[in-house]
Scaffold this motif. Structure first.
Motif, short mmCIF file in Angstrom:
data_model
loop_
_atom_site.label_atom_id
_atom_site.label_comp_id
_atom_site.label_asym_id
_atom_site.label_seq_id
_atom_site.Cartn_x
_atom_site.Cartn_y
_atom_site.Cartn_z
N THR A 1 0.83 -1.20 0.00
CA THR A 1 0.00 0.00 0.00
C THR A 1 0.87 1.25 0.00
OG1 THR A 1 -1.76 -1.17 1.18
CG2 THR A 1 -1.81 1.25 1.22
N ILE A 2 0.80 2.00 -1.09
CA ILE A 2 1.56 3.26 -1.22
C ILE A 2 0.59 4.31 -1.78
CG2 ILE A 2 3.55 4.42 -2.22
CD1 ILE A 2 4.92 1.75 -2.52
N ARG A 3 0.05 5.12 -0.88
CA ARG A 3 -0.97 6.09 -1.27
C ARG A 3 -0.47 7.52 -1.31
NH1 ARG A 3 -4.76 3.83 3.41
NH2 ARG A 3 -2.67 4.01 4.34
N ASN A 4 0.74 7.74 -0.79
CA ASN A 4 1.28 9.10 -0.73
C ASN A 4 2.79 9.02 -0.61
OD1 ASN A 4 1.86 8.65 2.14
ND2 ASN A 4 -0.35 8.86 2.44
N GLU A 5 3.43 10.17 -0.64
CA GLU A 5 4.90 10.20 -0.63
C GLU A 5 5.48 9.73 0.70
OE1 GLU A 5 6.86 13.54 -2.32
OE2 GLU A 5 5.26 13.94 -3.76
N GLU A 6 4.76 9.92 1.79
CA GLU A 6 5.24 9.43 3.09
C GLU A 6 5.31 7.91 3.09
OE1 GLU A 6 3.97 9.53 7.83
OE2 GLU A 6 2.94 10.83 6.39
N ILE B 1 -15.37 6.01 -17.52
CA ILE B 1 -14.62 6.46 -16.35
C ILE B 1 -13.38 5.58 -16.12
CG2 ILE B 1 -15.92 5.10 -14.66
CD1 ILE B 1 -15.78 7.45 -12.76
N TYR B 2 -13.47 4.30 -16.47
CA TYR B 2 -12.31 3.41 -16.32
C TYR B 2 -11.15 3.85 -17.21
CZ TYR B 2 -15.56 0.22 -13.95
OH TYR B 2 -16.49 -0.34 -13.09
N VAL B 3 -11.48 4.35 -18.39
CA VAL B 3 -10.46 4.88 -19.30
C VAL B 3 -9.76 6.07 -18.65
CG1 VAL B 3 -10.06 5.97 -21.54
CG2 VAL B 3 -11.68 4.07 -21.34
N GLU B 4 -10.52 6.92 -18.01
CA GLU B 4 -9.95 8.11 -17.36
C GLU B 4 -8.98 7.71 -16.25
OE1 GLU B 4 -13.28 10.41 -16.04
OE2 GLU B 4 -14.17 10.52 -18.05
N PHE B 5 -9.31 6.67 -15.50
CA PHE B 5 -8.41 6.21 -14.43
C PHE B 5 -7.07 5.76 -15.01
CE2 PHE B 5 -12.48 4.79 -12.10
CZ PHE B 5 -12.65 6.05 -11.54
N VAL B 6 -7.13 5.01 -16.11
CA VAL B 6 -5.90 4.53 -16.74
C VAL B 6 -5.11 5.69 -17.32
CG1 VAL B 6 -4.98 3.13 -18.64
CG2 VAL B 6 -6.81 2.22 -17.19
N GLU B 7 -5.79 6.62 -17.96
CA GLU B 7 -5.09 7.77 -18.53
C GLU B 7 -4.44 8.63 -17.46
OE1 GLU B 7 -8.20 9.52 -20.85
OE2 GLU B 7 -7.64 8.40 -22.68
N TYR B 8 -4.96 8.54 -16.25
CA TYR B 8 -4.38 9.28 -15.13
C TYR B 8 -3.24 8.52 -14.46
CZ TYR B 8 -5.97 13.82 -13.46
OH TYR B 8 -6.12 15.17 -13.25
N GLY B 9 -2.98 7.30 -14.92
CA GLY B 9 -1.81 6.59 -14.41
C GLY B 9 -2.06 5.30 -13.68
N ALA B 10 -3.31 4.86 -13.60
CA ALA B 10 -3.57 3.54 -13.00
C ALA B 10 -3.23 2.47 -14.04
CB ALA B 10 -5.04 3.43 -12.58
N ASP B 11 -2.45 1.47 -13.63
CA ASP B 11 -2.05 0.40 -14.55
C ASP B 11 -2.95 -0.82 -14.42
OD1 ASP B 11 0.30 1.89 -15.39
OD2 ASP B 11 1.10 1.43 -13.40
N ILE B 12 -3.41 -1.07 -13.20
CA ILE B 12 -4.30 -2.20 -12.91
C ILE B 12 -5.50 -1.67 -12.15
CG2 ILE B 12 -4.52 -4.42 -11.70
CD1 ILE B 12 -1.39 -4.60 -11.92
N THR C 1 1.05 0.49 -10.75
CA THR C 1 0.07 0.95 -9.77
C THR C 1 -1.23 0.16 -9.91
OG1 THR C 1 -0.89 2.63 -11.24
CG2 THR C 1 1.01 3.29 -9.89
N ILE C 2 -1.81 -0.19 -8.76
CA ILE C 2 -3.14 -0.80 -8.71
C ILE C 2 -4.07 0.21 -8.05
CG2 ILE C 2 -4.55 -2.72 -7.91
CD1 ILE C 2 -2.05 -4.35 -7.51
N ILE D 1 4.37 -4.07 -6.14
CA ILE D 1 3.23 -3.65 -6.97
C ILE D 1 2.46 -2.70 -6.06
CG2 ILE D 1 1.31 -4.38 -8.43
CD1 ILE D 1 2.37 -7.29 -8.04
N ALA D 2 2.35 -1.45 -6.44
CA ALA D 2 1.86 -0.42 -5.52
C ALA D 2 0.34 -0.29 -5.57
CB ALA D 2 2.49 0.92 -5.85
N PHE D 3 -0.33 -0.70 -4.49
CA PHE D 3 -1.76 -0.45 -4.35
C PHE D 3 -1.92 0.99 -3.84
CE2 PHE D 3 -5.70 -0.42 -1.84
CZ PHE D 3 -6.60 -0.80 -2.82
N THR D 4 -2.55 1.83 -4.65
CA THR D 4 -2.59 3.26 -4.34
C THR D 4 -3.90 3.68 -3.66
OG1 THR D 4 -3.39 3.76 -6.58
CG2 THR D 4 -0.99 3.82 -6.19
#
Length: 313
Positions: free
Chosen positions: A211-216, A274-285, A255-256, A232-235
């Motif tokens: 789980t990596i949701r932020n820079e901290e 909306i799923y396309v928008e998530f991927v275009e914003y950088g979600a890979d999975i 990113t997941i 594999i980063a679950f965001t």
């Protein structure tokens, strides 16, 4: 089709040319084609999960991808999903009274089986006599599978992410993965840096969903000693800023995005675009309760000549 089209173009045509059908229809009318992801070595799994510009966006079927007639955490449900799309399969592992690892999300049997009571209070033989119940409350003819069943079935077919319930010792899951030589296709989900470090100590070759949701949280994992090519980063379950996804991509990390829940409901209300928008914003999975619909929405985003195509069948 007069011309043969290979790789992801074939998937696109299958989605676009196929008559629109309900996912609740009889399986006899669905193609017997099974979409596969084949990883044979640890080197291949690291290559597959190393982010590149030509990566292929994917779905992860939450709890195996239940639909009406197909209950969660059932091998028959996994097979149903792979008839529609290549997918990562996420499932849950619980422990019986006699220390057998079974696929079950809840601590109790009541919601997803024909039985009642706590999983940990029943032997495997008792649980094996039960029938699985789908999310609409309908009893099916399917039985509760074991982790061994899943690992044996999945080899050469798909990728797993394994969610380990609180009462299950990590060591038991690691032993099963080693026994089936499932390292190339079974990643383990962890929910804290401490859990990830323990799992890495037990089996340094395993891929870990972290789980990596932020820079901290990113900094904590960078200081954890776990090599970045095991992440594999679950965001999280809300969309991350594009810049944060790009930061992870610069480190070679997939990113997941958990679209299950609110984001899936937004897709139902606003449309699957909306799923396309998530991927275009950088979600890979996209980890989703609607893997068939989400996969159909994003298939057009797959690069035609991706270096990852070699792993898809």
């Amino acid at each position: 089709m007069k011309n043969k089209i290979y790789g992801l173009l074939m998937l696109m045509l299958l989605f676009s040319c196929k008559k629109e059908v309900s996912v609740t229809q009889n399986e006899d009318s669905i193609s017997n084609v099974q979409h596969k992801i084949l990883l044979s070595t640890v080197a291949e799994v690291r290559d597959f999960y190393t982010w590149t510009f030509d990566r292929i966006p994917m779905v992860s079927a939450h709890r195996g991808g239940p639909y009406p007639g197909f209950p969660e955490n059932a091998i028959e449900t996994f097979e149903h999903i792979l008839k529609h799309t290549p997918s990562i399969i996420e499932f849950d592992v619980a422990l019986t009274k006699d220390s057998v690892l079974v696929l079950m999300h809840d601590n109790t049997l009541d919601r997803t089986t024909s039985g009642k009571g706590k999983v940990i209070d029943h032997t495997f033989e008792e649980i094996r006599e039960l029938f699985l119940v789908d999310n609409q409350g309908n009893e099916t003819s399917f039985r509760v599978p074991t982790l061994d069943d899943a690992l044996a079935w999945g080899k050469g077919k798909t990728l797993f992410t394994v969610d380990i319930k609180r009462e299950v010792p990590f060591e038991m899951v690691v032993d099963a993965i080693k026994r089936y030589q499932a390292e190339p296709y079974a990643a383990v989900i962890t929910y804290s840096v401490e859990a990830a470090k323990k799992m890495h100590r037990l089996h340094p070759e395993l891929m870990l969903s972290v789980t990596i949701r932020n820079e901290e949280e990113l900094q904590r994992f960078e200081e954890s000693g776990i090599p970045v090519d095991r992440w594999i980063a679950f965001t999280g379950t809300s969309e991350r800023p594009k810049e944060f996804n790009e930061l992870l991509h610069e480190k070679g990390v997939f990113t997941i995005l958990g679209v299950l829940g609110n984001l899936d409901r937004s897709a139902i209300a606003r449309g699957d675009q909306i799923y396309v928008e998530f991927v275009e914003y950088g979600a890979d999975i996209l980890a989703t309760d609607r893997p068939i619909e989400a996969a159909k929405a994003i298939v057009g985003l797959s690069p035609e000549n991706s270096s990852k195509l070699k792993y898809f069948r």
